[in-house]
Design a protein around this motif. Structure first.
Motif, mmCIF file in Angstrom:
data_model
loop_
_atom_site.group_PDB
_atom_site.id
_atom_site.type_symbol
_atom_site.label_atom_id
_atom_site.label_comp_id
_atom_site.label_asym_id
_atom_site.label_seq_id
_atom_site.Cartn_x
_atom_site.Cartn_y
_atom_site.Cartn_z
ATOM 1 N N ALA A 2 -54.992 23.473 -47.679
ATOM 2 C CA ALA A 2 -53.692 23.417 -48.346
ATOM 3 C C ALA A 2 -53.644 22.241 -49.308
ATOM 4 C CB ALA A 2 -52.582 23.284 -47.310
ATOM 5 N N LEU A 3 -52.988 22.436 -50.437
ATOM 6 C CA LEU A 3 -52.838 21.361 -51.401
ATOM 7 C C LEU A 3 -51.890 20.294 -50.854
ATOM 8 C CD1 LEU A 3 -52.372 23.396 -54.691
ATOM 9 C CD2 LEU A 3 -54.420 22.183 -53.966
ATOM 10 N N GLN A 4 -52.147 19.042 -51.177
ATOM 11 C CA GLN A 4 -51.223 17.974 -50.817
ATOM 12 C C GLN A 4 -50.151 17.885 -51.892
ATOM 13 O OE1 GLN A 4 -51.283 16.209 -47.897
ATOM 14 N NE2 GLN A 4 -52.792 17.784 -47.411
ATOM 15 N N LEU A 5 -48.924 18.095 -51.501
ATOM 16 C CA LEU A 5 -47.858 18.283 -52.477
ATOM 17 C C LEU A 5 -46.884 17.106 -52.548
ATOM 18 C CD1 LEU A 5 -46.981 21.908 -51.405
ATOM 19 C CD2 LEU A 5 -48.585 21.188 -53.158
ATOM 20 N N TYR A 6 -47.094 16.067 -51.767
ATOM 21 C CA TYR A 6 -46.010 15.147 -51.525
ATOM 22 C C TYR A 6 -46.130 13.876 -52.362
ATOM 23 C CZ TYR A 6 -46.884 18.387 -47.893
ATOM 24 O OH TYR A 6 -47.184 19.550 -47.250
ATOM 25 N N HIS A 7 -45.025 13.531 -53.025
ATOM 26 C CA HIS A 7 -45.008 12.322 -53.847
ATOM 27 C C HIS A 7 -44.968 11.079 -52.964
ATOM 28 C CE1 HIS A 7 -44.465 14.959 -57.187
ATOM 29 N NE2 HIS A 7 -43.328 15.418 -56.727
ATOM 30 N N ASP A 8 -44.320 11.196 -51.818
ATOM 31 C CA ASP A 8 -44.218 10.079 -50.888
ATOM 32 C C ASP A 8 -45.482 10.053 -50.037
ATOM 33 O OD1 ASP A 8 -43.660 8.243 -48.967
ATOM 34 O OD2 ASP A 8 -41.766 9.134 -48.298
ATOM 35 N N THR A 9 -46.431 9.187 -50.382
ATOM 36 C CA THR A 9 -47.720 9.188 -49.707
ATOM 37 C C THR A 9 -47.619 8.736 -48.265
ATOM 38 O OG1 THR A 9 -48.142 6.976 -50.572
ATOM 39 C CG2 THR A 9 -48.997 8.831 -51.851
ATOM 40 N N GLY A 10 -46.503 8.137 -47.875
ATOM 41 C CA GLY A 10 -46.331 7.721 -46.494
ATOM 42 C C GLY A 10 -45.800 8.823 -45.600
ATOM 43 N N THR A 11 -45.471 9.948 -46.161
ATOM 44 C CA THR A 11 -44.895 11.053 -45.408
ATOM 45 C C THR A 11 -45.917 12.170 -45.278
ATOM 46 O OG1 THR A 11 -42.710 10.531 -46.286
ATOM 47 C CG2 THR A 11 -42.986 12.685 -45.282
ATOM 48 N N THR A 12 -46.250 12.522 -44.059
ATOM 49 C CA THR A 12 -47.211 13.602 -43.839
ATOM 50 C C THR A 12 -46.502 14.941 -43.823
ATOM 51 O OG1 THR A 12 -46.972 13.587 -41.438
ATOM 52 C CG2 THR A 12 -48.577 12.048 -42.407
ATOM 53 N N ALA A 13 -47.293 15.999 -43.946
ATOM 54 C CA ALA A 13 -46.726 17.346 -43.894
ATOM 55 C C ALA A 13 -46.015 17.580 -42.575
ATOM 56 C CB ALA A 13 -47.837 18.372 -44.105
ATOM 57 N N VAL A 17 -42.102 18.621 -42.107
ATOM 58 C CA VAL A 17 -41.683 19.829 -41.387
ATOM 59 C C VAL A 17 -40.712 19.470 -40.269
ATOM 60 C CG1 VAL A 17 -42.475 21.702 -39.890
ATOM 61 C CG2 VAL A 17 -43.731 21.164 -41.986
ATOM 62 N N ALA A 18 -40.981 18.377 -39.561
ATOM 63 C CA ALA A 18 -40.081 17.933 -38.493
ATOM 64 C C ALA A 18 -38.703 17.560 -39.053
ATOM 65 C CB ALA A 18 -40.695 16.738 -37.755
ATOM 66 N N LEU A 286 -43.352 25.004 -57.949
ATOM 67 C CA LEU A 286 -42.546 23.780 -58.049
ATOM 68 C C LEU A 286 -41.898 23.435 -56.717
ATOM 69 C CD1 LEU A 286 -40.738 24.237 -61.506
ATOM 70 C CD2 LEU A 286 -42.546 22.598 -60.947
ATOM 71 N N ILE A 287 -41.744 24.429 -55.846
ATOM 72 C CA ILE A 287 -41.086 24.209 -54.561
ATOM 73 C C ILE A 287 -42.091 23.587 -53.590
ATOM 74 C CG2 ILE A 287 -39.764 25.248 -52.692
ATOM 75 C CD1 ILE A 287 -38.442 25.499 -55.455
ATOM 76 N N THR A 288 -41.770 22.412 -53.066
ATOM 77 C CA THR A 288 -42.635 21.705 -52.124
ATOM 78 C C THR A 288 -41.852 21.354 -50.862
ATOM 79 O OG1 THR A 288 -42.073 19.508 -52.963
ATOM 80 C CG2 THR A 288 -43.886 20.684 -54.077
ATOM 81 N N LEU A 289 -42.568 20.964 -49.819
ATOM 82 C CA LEU A 289 -41.908 20.546 -48.578
ATOM 83 C C LEU A 289 -40.963 19.376 -48.825
ATOM 84 C CD1 LEU A 289 -44.823 20.723 -45.980
ATOM 85 C CD2 LEU A 289 -42.918 22.329 -46.227
ATOM 86 N N GLU A 290 -41.397 18.431 -49.625
ATOM 87 C CA GLU A 290 -40.564 17.266 -49.918
ATOM 88 C C GLU A 290 -39.251 17.683 -50.576
ATOM 89 O OE1 GLU A 290 -41.585 12.878 -51.518
ATOM 90 O OE2 GLU A 290 -41.979 14.478 -52.951
ATOM 91 N N LYS A 291 -39.325 18.626 -51.511
ATOM 92 C CA LYS A 291 -38.115 19.079 -52.213
ATOM 93 C C LYS A 291 -37.208 19.889 -51.283
ATOM 94 C CE LYS A 291 -40.279 19.061 -56.779
ATOM 95 N NZ LYS A 291 -40.788 19.894 -57.898
#
Length: 323
Positions: A2-13, A17-18, A286-291
């Motif tokens: 899976a691609l890493q989508l997150y701008h906040d590098t301190g936040t894991t997938a 999700v949690a 454009l839709i990511t977990l962070e968004k």
């Protein structure tokens, strides 16, 4: 991988999700995801499907908050059908090249050239265009919609010229067709079909009717250049049902690559190959977990449709759902 989508590098997938799970409960929200979204978005959604399925689920759920992981017209459709609910889209820039190919002013001018015609709009259209339409449709029920219209009525079909061409050939109905296209499906060329057919002769070939190569594929089938055995022109949901029921072990999929995640998840013993890895919708992606997390946390970005406009658009959508 899976691609890493997150701008906040301190936040894991897993952390995202949690957070989303907790916020979903707090907001009493449901998450709707289109088949073309990233796999990690599909995995956390309450519903995954095509535009029609998303519209039906949005209308039926009692949840007060809907997070639409898709493109803007899908959020608009949910807002039209459920004006009492809060409809969110995680990224307001998630548009649609097909929907942008016609606006309400252009449709009104086209209708004026063909007075009395029945207007059938593919669901990938704005609320303003839906309001000017008699029916909406998806690729899954478009043929049913066309066949339901009396044969003495002229039909204006918009905006997908490839789907319109396919429907004209399938139904034998004379139709005026708008010259619009999805930039993703239009990128699927006949040469891709030929290359994959040659590379994987035993695979079943599943193709979307919106694809730019559908007309040529139908020609190849008619002339015997492509074997009719194992070649199927299907909607997205049709592809998924067929893959589950088929005895084949390998499939080439000619549509946006996001759908392969759902197919692989449902059929882990089978192999699913994209027609080409480049067939990806930049707007869906454009839709990511962070968004999604941010949208639920901050209740952004709200999508609403002016009540009078929604009332006019609702008729065309409800006729689609009824069929």
């Amino acid at each position: 991988m899976a691609l890493q989508l997150y701008h906040d590098t301190g936040t894991t997938a897993a952390n995202l999700v949690a957070e989303i799970t907790a916020l979903r409960t707090q907001r009493q929200a449901v998450i709707l995801a289109h088949n073309y979204e990233y796999g990690e978005i599909q995995d956390l959604a309450d519903y995954v499907g095509d535009s029609l399925g998303m519209a039906q689920y949005a209308a039926q759920t009692a949840a007060p908050v809907l997070v639409v992981c898709g493109v803007h017209f899908m959020a608009e459709t949910a807002a039209i059908l459920s004006p009492e609910k809060t409809v969110l889209i995680p990224d307001p820039e998630a548009g649609c090249s097909l929907a942008a190919s016609i606006d309400a002013e252009q449709l009104r001018a086209w209708k004026a050239e063909h007075p009395g015609a029945v207007v059938v709009s593919y669901v990938n259209t704005s609320a303003e265009v839906k309001a000017e339409s008699d029916y909406c449709c998806t690729s899954g029920n478009a043929e049913r919609v066309i066949r339901a219209i009396p044969e003495d009525r002229q039909i204006l079909f918009l905006p997908d010229m490839f789907l319109g061409s396919y429907l004209r050939q399938q139904t034998g109905r004379a139709m005026e067709i708008w010259a619009g296209e999805c930039h993703v499906h239009a990128a699927i060329r006949p040469t891709m079909v030929e290359q994959q057919r040659s590379a994987h002769p035993k695979a079943e070939f599943l193709i979307h009717p919106e694809c730019g190569c559908v007309s040529s594929t139908m020609h190849y089938l008619a002339t015997g250049k492509i074997s009719a055995d194992g070649t199927h022109i299907l909607s997205t949901e049709g592809m998924i049902r067929h893959a589950a029921a088929s005895n084949a072990s390998q499939f080439v999929i000619a549509t946006e690559i996001g759908v392969l995640h759902r197919m692989r998840k449902a059929n882990p013993e089978k192999e699913f190959l994209p027609i080409d890895e480049s067939i990806s919708c930049k707007y869906m992606k454009l839709i990511t977990l962070e968004k999604v997390r941010n949208s639920l946390r901050d209740l952004t970005h709200v999508v609403s449709v002016e009540p009078a406009l929604a009332a006019r658009a609702r008729g065309a959508i409800e006729r689609m759902i009824a069929l």
